[in-house]
Design a protein around this motif. Structure first.
Motif, mmCIF file in Angstrom:
data_model
loop_
_atom_site.group_PDB
_atom_site.id
_atom_site.type_symbol
_atom_site.label_atom_id
_atom_site.label_comp_id
_atom_site.label_asym_id
_atom_site.label_seq_id
_atom_site.Cartn_x
_atom_site.Cartn_y
_atom_site.Cartn_z
ATOM 1 N N ALA A 44 0.872 -1.217 -0.181
ATOM 2 C CA ALA A 44 -0.126 0.210 0.256
ATOM 3 C C ALA A 44 0.874 1.173 -0.036
ATOM 4 N N ARG A 45 1.886 1.258 0.601
ATOM 5 C CA ARG A 45 2.947 2.449 0.759
ATOM 6 C C ARG A 45 3.489 2.520 -0.421
ATOM 7 N N GLU A 46 3.969 1.471 -1.069
ATOM 8 C CA GLU A 46 4.581 1.717 -2.452
ATOM 9 C C GLU A 46 3.759 2.128 -3.604
ATOM 10 N N ALA A 47 2.348 1.552 -3.312
ATOM 11 C CA ALA A 47 1.450 2.205 -4.355
ATOM 12 C C ALA A 47 0.724 3.504 -4.181
ATOM 13 N N ASP A 48 1.154 4.116 -2.950
ATOM 14 C CA ASP A 48 0.631 5.251 -2.446
ATOM 15 C C ASP A 48 -0.988 5.157 -2.161
ATOM 16 N N VAL A 49 -1.344 3.890 -1.824
ATOM 17 C CA VAL A 49 -2.761 3.845 -1.442
ATOM 18 C C VAL A 49 -3.094 3.391 0.067
ATOM 19 N N ALA A 50 -4.369 3.446 0.464
ATOM 20 C CA ALA A 50 -4.646 2.997 1.959
ATOM 21 C C ALA A 50 -4.567 1.274 1.938
ATOM 22 N N PRO A 51 -4.229 0.775 2.894
ATOM 23 C CA PRO A 51 -4.162 -0.610 3.028
ATOM 24 C C PRO A 51 -5.473 -1.378 2.490
ATOM 25 N N MET A 52 -6.488 -0.641 2.929
ATOM 26 C CA MET A 52 -7.699 -1.072 2.584
ATOM 27 C C MET A 52 -7.996 -1.483 0.978
ATOM 28 N N GLY A 53 -7.269 -0.760 0.371
ATOM 29 C CA GLY A 53 -7.282 -0.684 -1.059
ATOM 30 C C GLY A 53 -6.794 -2.079 -1.522
ATOM 31 N N VAL A 54 -5.585 -2.548 -0.992
ATOM 32 C CA VAL A 54 -5.036 -3.926 -1.236
ATOM 33 C C VAL A 54 -5.961 -4.972 -0.807
ATOM 34 N N TYR A 55 -6.471 -4.716 0.450
ATOM 35 C CA TYR A 55 -7.584 -5.727 0.625
ATOM 36 C C TYR A 55 -8.711 -6.113 0.063
#
Length: 201
Positions: A44-55
């Protein structure tokens, strides 16, 4: 604003593009760091999104690793799927060389795919299915090299292909681990491929 004064609708990134971007970020983390560091938060940090976006896209870390393994297997399949119009021996040799080249260029992806207990080991998983498809390429390479009739001393073509895979994987694994006993792994690998060709024939 549009001619009517209303705000223009925001363009949304297609779902598959978002998933691809997250996978790209995960692959960057994997290639740069060890497999253990591929976490939802790191991606998420690498993609600059919130962790929920990965989930939301992968459900869990395991789902993310499964998608990464599938992608790595597709890349490996593309690497070893050498032009079928080539001479069978040339094709077999090039495929074996491509296998080693992929592993050395992408050691973390290789470890993800073939490490013990990884996604490919989950029977029926998407990664397992892709792994079987890659193995089918190897079977076809072996059959093209010697012909099915010449493989009768093996239980089946799959057994012959398994022996080839055991050999090249073992050589690559030793080289990646830096525990080989020869000073020239490239030449040694070429000699191994020669040995396999002679043995199969």
């Amino acid at each position: 604003m549009g001619a009517s004064g209303e705000s223009a609708p925001r363009r949304r990134t297609a779902s598959d593009q978002v998933q691809a971007a997250l996978l790209e970020a995960a692959q960057s983390v994997l290639d740069r760091e060890e497999l253990a560091n591929v976490t939802v938060r790191a991606v998420a940090r690498e993609a600059d999104v919130a962790p929920m976006g990965v989930y939301n896209r992968f459900g869990s870390k395991e789902g993310l690793l499964l998608a990464l393994a599938v992608r790595a297997l597709e890349d490996l399949w593309n690497a070893v799927a050498v032009d079928p119009s080539l001479d069978p021996e040339v094709r077999f040799r090039q495929a074996c060389v491509a296998y080693r080249r992929f592993a050395l260029a992408h050691p973390q992806r290789y470890a993800l795919v073939f490490g013990g207990g990884g996604p490919v080991a989950l029977t029926g998983s998407e990664a397992s299915v892709h792994g079987h498809a890659a193995f089918e390429v190897l079977i076809e390479l072996v059959e093209g090299l010697v012909g099915r009739d010449s493989l009768k001393r093996f239980a089946n073509s799959g057994e012959a292909a398994q022996l080839v895979w055991t050999a090249i994987h073992g050589a690559v694994h030793l080289e990646l681990g830096g525990i080989g006993q020869v000073s020239g792994p490239h030449d040694s690998y070429g000699q191994l491929v020669d040995l396999l060709i002679r043995g199969l024939r």
